[in-house]
Structure formats: structure tokens, C-alpha cells
Motif scaffolding. Sequence first.
Motif, PDB file in Angstrom:
ATOM      1  N   TYR A 159     -19.451  13.410  23.594  1.00 47.64           N
ATOM      2  CA  TYR A 159     -20.666  14.062  24.090  1.00 47.64           C
ATOM      3  C   TYR A 159     -21.812  13.081  24.312  1.00 47.64           C
ATOM      4  O   TYR A 159     -22.685  13.308  25.150  1.00 47.64           O
ATOM      5  N   GLN A 160     -21.840  11.963  23.576  1.00 48.11           N
ATOM      6  CA  GLN A 160     -22.996  11.081  23.650  1.00 48.11           C
ATOM      7  C   GLN A 160     -22.861  10.027  24.746  1.00 48.11           C
ATOM      8  O   GLN A 160     -23.779   9.836  25.548  1.00 48.11           O
ATOM      9  N   THR A 161     -21.733   9.352  24.813  1.00 49.02           N
ATOM     10  CA  THR A 161     -21.570   8.267  25.778  1.00 49.02           C
ATOM     11  C   THR A 161     -20.624   8.596  26.923  1.00 49.02           C
ATOM     12  O   THR A 161     -20.562   7.858  27.893  1.00 49.02           O
ATOM     13  N   GLY A 162     -19.867   9.695  26.794  1.00 43.73           N
ATOM     14  CA  GLY A 162     -18.898  10.016  27.832  1.00 43.73           C
ATOM     15  C   GLY A 162     -17.587   9.273  27.685  1.00 43.73           C
ATOM     16  O   GLY A 162     -16.748   9.318  28.593  1.00 43.73           O
ATOM     17  N   LEU A 163     -17.368   8.591  26.562  1.00 43.10           N
ATOM     18  CA  LEU A 163     -16.113   7.885  26.324  1.00 43.10           C
ATOM     19  C   LEU A 163     -14.950   8.863  26.379  1.00 43.10           C
ATOM     20  O   LEU A 163     -14.955   9.893  25.726  1.00 43.10           O
ATOM     21  N   LYS A 164     -13.923   8.510  27.160  1.00 42.38           N
ATOM     22  CA  LYS A 164     -12.773   9.384  27.354  1.00 42.38           C
ATOM     23  C   LYS A 164     -11.590   8.880  26.535  1.00 42.38           C
ATOM     24  O   LYS A 164     -11.138   7.763  26.697  1.00 42.38           O
ATOM     25  N   HIS A 165     -11.104   9.742  25.631  1.00 40.03           N
ATOM     26  CA  HIS A 165      -9.931   9.411  24.834  1.00 40.03           C
ATOM     27  C   HIS A 165      -8.665   9.548  25.676  1.00 40.03           C
ATOM     28  O   HIS A 165      -8.644  10.202  26.720  1.00 40.03           O
ATOM     29  N   ASP A 166      -7.589   8.966  25.171  1.00 36.66           N
ATOM     30  CA  ASP A 166      -6.275   9.175  25.752  1.00 36.66           C
ATOM     31  C   ASP A 166      -5.934  10.662  25.678  1.00 36.66           C
ATOM     32  O   ASP A 166      -6.036  11.287  24.637  1.00 36.66           O
ATOM     33  N   MET A 167      -5.517  11.220  26.790  1.00 32.17           N
ATOM     34  CA  MET A 167      -5.229  12.642  26.862  1.00 32.17           C
ATOM     35  C   MET A 167      -4.214  13.097  25.820  1.00 32.17           C
ATOM     36  O   MET A 167      -4.261  14.230  25.338  1.00 32.17           O
ATOM     37  N   LYS A 168      -3.279  12.225  25.452  1.00 34.66           N
ATOM     38  CA  LYS A 168      -2.235  12.633  24.508  1.00 34.66           C
ATOM     39  C   LYS A 168      -2.787  12.927  23.128  1.00 34.66           C
ATOM     40  O   LYS A 168      -2.106  13.499  22.288  1.00 34.66           O
ATOM     41  N   LEU A 301     -26.480   0.296  29.771  1.00 30.77           N
ATOM     42  CA  LEU A 301     -25.383   1.250  29.928  1.00 30.77           C
ATOM     43  C   LEU A 301     -24.718   1.498  28.583  1.00 30.77           C
ATOM     44  O   LEU A 301     -24.270   0.574  27.910  1.00 30.77           O
ATOM     45  N   ALA A 302     -24.630   2.772  28.192  1.00 31.92           N
ATOM     46  CA  ALA A 302     -23.979   3.145  26.933  1.00 31.92           C
ATOM     47  C   ALA A 302     -22.590   3.712  27.172  1.00 31.92           C
ATOM     48  O   ALA A 302     -21.778   3.773  26.248  1.00 31.92           O
ATOM     49  N   SER A 303     -22.306   4.134  28.381  1.00 28.64           N
ATOM     50  CA  SER A 303     -21.002   4.692  28.720  1.00 28.64           C
ATOM     51  C   SER A 303     -20.022   3.579  29.082  1.00 28.64           C
ATOM     52  O   SER A 303     -20.438   2.476  29.456  1.00 28.64           O
ATOM     53  N   ARG A 317     -29.021   3.635  27.348  1.00 24.43           N
ATOM     54  CA  ARG A 317     -29.896   3.471  26.187  1.00 24.43           C
ATOM     55  C   ARG A 317     -31.245   2.892  26.635  1.00 24.43           C
ATOM     56  O   ARG A 317     -31.300   1.967  27.436  1.00 24.43           O
ATOM     57  N   PHE A 318     -32.307   3.458  26.062  1.00 25.01           N
ATOM     58  CA  PHE A 318     -33.666   2.983  26.346  1.00 25.01           C
ATOM     59  C   PHE A 318     -34.522   3.328  25.142  1.00 25.01           C
ATOM     60  O   PHE A 318     -34.501   4.457  24.650  1.00 25.01           O
ATOM     61  N   THR A 319     -35.246   2.356  24.637  1.00 23.39           N
ATOM     62  CA  THR A 319     -36.025   2.544  23.407  1.00 23.39           C
ATOM     63  C   THR A 319     -36.934   3.770  23.502  1.00 23.39           C
ATOM     64  O   THR A 319     -37.087   4.526  22.534  1.00 23.39           O
ATOM     65  N   GLU A 320     -37.528   3.967  24.651  1.00 20.62           N
ATOM     66  CA  GLU A 320     -38.405   5.121  24.855  1.00 20.62           C
ATOM     67  C   GLU A 320     -37.694   6.198  25.678  1.00 20.62           C
ATOM     68  O   GLU A 320     -38.285   6.852  26.539  1.00 20.62           O
ATOM     69  N   GLY A 321     -36.423   6.368  25.380  1.00 23.96           N
ATOM     70  CA  GLY A 321     -35.609   7.287  26.162  1.00 23.96           C
ATOM     71  C   GLY A 321     -36.096   8.724  26.144  1.00 23.96           C
ATOM     72  O   GLY A 321     -36.034   9.417  27.165  1.00 23.96           O
ATOM     73  N   TYR A 322     -36.588   9.185  24.993  1.00 22.26           N
ATOM     74  CA  TYR A 322     -37.053  10.572  24.931  1.00 22.26           C
ATOM     75  C   TYR A 322     -38.242  10.784  25.862  1.00 22.26           C
ATOM     76  O   TYR A 322     -38.262  11.735  26.661  1.00 22.26           O
ATOM     77  N   ALA A 323     -39.227   9.897  25.771  1.00 25.78           N
ATOM     78  CA  ALA A 323     -40.417  10.031  26.616  1.00 25.78           C
ATOM     79  C   ALA A 323     -40.056   9.886  28.089  1.00 25.78           C
ATOM     80  O   ALA A 323     -40.581  10.608  28.947  1.00 25.78           O
ATOM     81  N   ALA A 324     -39.155   8.962  28.400  1.00 28.12           N
ATOM     82  CA  ALA A 324     -38.744   8.778  29.791  1.00 28.12           C
ATOM     83  C   ALA A 324     -38.053  10.021  30.327  1.00 28.12           C
ATOM     84  O   ALA A 324     -38.246  10.408  31.489  1.00 28.12           O
ATOM     85  N   MET A 343     -30.187   8.422  26.926  1.00 32.95           N
ATOM     86  CA  MET A 343     -30.512   9.318  28.033  1.00 32.95           C
ATOM     87  C   MET A 343     -29.191   9.697  28.701  1.00 32.95           C
ATOM     88  O   MET A 343     -28.444   8.830  29.148  1.00 32.95           O
ATOM     89  N   ARG A 344     -28.899  11.005  28.772  1.00 28.69           N
ATOM     90  CA  ARG A 344     -27.612  11.467  29.308  1.00 28.69           C
ATOM     91  C   ARG A 344     -27.808  12.138  30.670  1.00 28.69           C
ATOM     92  O   ARG A 344     -28.755  12.892  30.872  1.00 28.69           O
ATOM     93  N   PHE A 345     -26.849  11.871  31.557  1.00 27.34           N
ATOM     94  CA  PHE A 345     -26.877  12.459  32.883  1.00 27.34           C
ATOM     95  C   PHE A 345     -25.471  12.952  33.221  1.00 27.34           C
ATOM     96  O   PHE A 345     -24.503  12.192  33.151  1.00 27.34           O
ATOM     97  N   GLY A 346     -25.358  14.236  33.564  1.00 22.56           N
ATOM     98  CA  GLY A 346     -24.073  14.807  33.910  1.00 22.56           C
ATOM     99  C   GLY A 346     -23.927  14.954  35.419  1.00 22.56           C
ATOM    100  O   GLY A 346     -24.902  15.254  36.117  1.00 22.56           O
ATOM    101  N   PHE A 347     -22.713  14.756  35.914  1.00 16.23           N
ATOM    102  CA  PHE A 347     -22.458  14.780  37.355  1.00 16.23           C
ATOM    103  C   PHE A 347     -21.373  15.798  37.676  1.00 16.23           C
ATOM    104  O   PHE A 347     -20.202  15.568  37.396  1.00 16.23           O
ATOM    105  N   ALA A 348     -21.792  16.924  38.235  1.00 16.55           N
ATOM    106  CA  ALA A 348     -20.875  17.999  38.593  1.00 16.55           C
ATOM    107  C   ALA A 348     -20.797  18.064  40.117  1.00 16.55           C
ATOM    108  O   ALA A 348     -21.738  18.545  40.769  1.00 16.55           O
TER     109      ALA A 348
END
Length: 385
Positions: A159-168, A301-303, A317-324, A343-348
Amino acid sequence: MTDFATTKSMFELPDGVIYLHGNSLGPMPKAARARVDEVLDDQWGKMLSTSWNAAGWMALPTELGDRIARLIGAEPGCVMVGDTLSIKVYQALASALELNSGRRVVLSDNGNFPSDLYMADGLLRSLGPDYELRVVDPDDVATHITEEVAVLMLTEVGYQTGLKHDMKALTELAHSAGAIPVDLSGCKADFAIGCTYKYLNGGPGAPGFIYVAPHLRDRVRPALSGWLGHEAPFAFDLDYRPGTGIERMRVGTPPVIQMTALSAAMDIWDMVDIADVRARSIQLTELFIQRVEHSCPDLQLASPRDSALRGSQVSFRFTEGYAAMQALLERGVIGDFRAPDVMRFGFAPLYIDETDVEKAVDILADIIRNRLWDKPEFKIRQRVT
């Protein structure tokens, strides 16, 4: 080929808003309002309780389950929709532990959503001191799979970085269903759970779902023995007898209004090839990363950089990420923040295109370059970040 211009036209998207937050809550399908109004006016309003039979309310959990099954590589009759995601986590864990009664360890990683870890910890504490929730770093999961592990509980996309585990290693689909191709059958998953309010666009509070593999669905004993999971719920027996197949994983009364909104979203998903969604997602996330790194060097880049290791979201990642992020929200770009600095951004792809990505990056660059985030009102923490 999926027509993404058409799917985008089928969602309520306010003018001037770029919605990069579908990994938290999907936008509303335009058809949902009329569909829900029909339930309120013509069914609940006029037919009252006869709607359980006449309007097919009781069949919604399995009907929606089969529609979701296509998106996650599941066999028909193996997915049940209902209750919350946390309830489904509990169900899957409890059933899996009972099937592996000689083992006492649930293995997870520290990239898992904390709520899932809370549910696992609470369940194991109730079972006794011999049970253990073992949490390791994502890269160390494979080396910790030993004979004492009863259940491997992982979120396929962190949920935080978008790291994808092996599907198995899959057990949960909160950030996968509707975002990337999933093949539960091909990977021989025993259980999986997921939510419908994110990429599937079912609306706030939309129910979760659970998958049970065909070889287990008539064997598992549901720890949460709800009356609608009973073999004959309207016989009102005092003793519980589990229903047939996936029906036994029902617990409480179906949330009909919420499921109706979800059915409107599934009409859009019925038009979509999930492989097209994944290909388009990679294009959009690659474009976003490239442009942000070029114009916002203060962001890290955190992902994962490799798209094969990344879901349909990008985190910086950004030190002032919340304010940004608050400054972005004021400018109509909606993402979110995860402590301490992500700072998270989702792409649908169903409603996001290249123009949206380019505009969002231009606004972000302006905010970072000119320190527009540095205002007292942007630093006041809201209850939901």
C-alpha cells in the motif's frame, strides 16, 4: 482493445480535478446514481421486504463474485462478496489455520497494511500463546517460509510504495484487483481476499470479497458462522451446518444498496480487458516517474523503478510531503500521504490519461519549485491523510 476514452466518459469526474487516488477510493460511475435510485424507489420503496426474492437481493453476493472472478483469474463459484475486507481477512486466516492445525505461525511482511496485521494478531492472541505472527522485511519473505508456517499472508501490491510481490505468494488483492492481471487459479492460491472500493469503483464502504480454491470450498469450516452461510438459513436450526461451496463464506446480511453501486461499476469492467489496463498503467506510471524526476529533483522515488515489480501506483518521498499534498489538493490534483514522508499517486487507466499525468506533474513542479507548500494551513494534519 479496451476503449479507455469511453470508460473515462462513464465516471463522474469534477471539472478541474485530476484524480490520482483510485488506489484508495475509486470515483463514482455515472450509472450508479440511477441504479441506486431504482433500488430505493422501486424496490425498497415499493416492494419492501419482498425484494429479497422478487428483486434478487439475496443472490447479489455470488452474482457479483462471479463477475469479479473474471478479473482475478478465479474459477466460477469461488468468489463471495460481502462484509468488510477486515472480516474477510479474518475468515481466510481462521480457515487456513484450521486446515494446517499442526502449524502455529502466520508469516507476513512489514509492507502489509497494518489493519491486516491487527486482524491476524487479534485472531492469534485468541487462539493462545503458542501462535505467532511473524513479520519480516518484504525481501526476506521467501527465506522465512519454513515447516512451522501455517499461513503466508501478503498483500500482492504494497500500500505504501506499490511494491509488487511474486503472484505465487498472493493472499490479498486490495491493491491488485482491477489494477493488474491476477491468476488465482494458475498460481494455485488457496485463499484470497480483496476490496471493491478502490480500483473496482464500488464506492465508500463497498464490501470485500473472498476467494476459496475449488478443492477447499467444500472443506473449509467458516470460523465466522453467520446465519446466511448456513445450509438452510430460513430453517432457523439452532445448530450450524455450513452451506454448499462458497455460500458457506457468507456471514451477514448483504449490503444491498452498496452492492447495487458496485454492480454499476462492474458494468464498466465487463467492457475491459485487464491486460490492456495493465499495459496502459505501465505507460502512465512510467511517464509520471520520468517527468517528476526531471522537474522535481527534491522528490525521491519510493516505488520500484522496474514496472514489473510495481503495481498501479507511484510513491515519492519528500520531507514536506504532507504539506505538498495539501497544496496539490488545493490545485485540484488528488493523491494522498502516508507517514512519515510518502506522497502516493494512483493510476487507473479507466479514467486517467496522458494529459492528466502531464498536467498533474506541471502543478506538482510549480508547487515544489516555488515552495508553495510552505504555508501554515497546509501543515495542519487532517484526520484522514
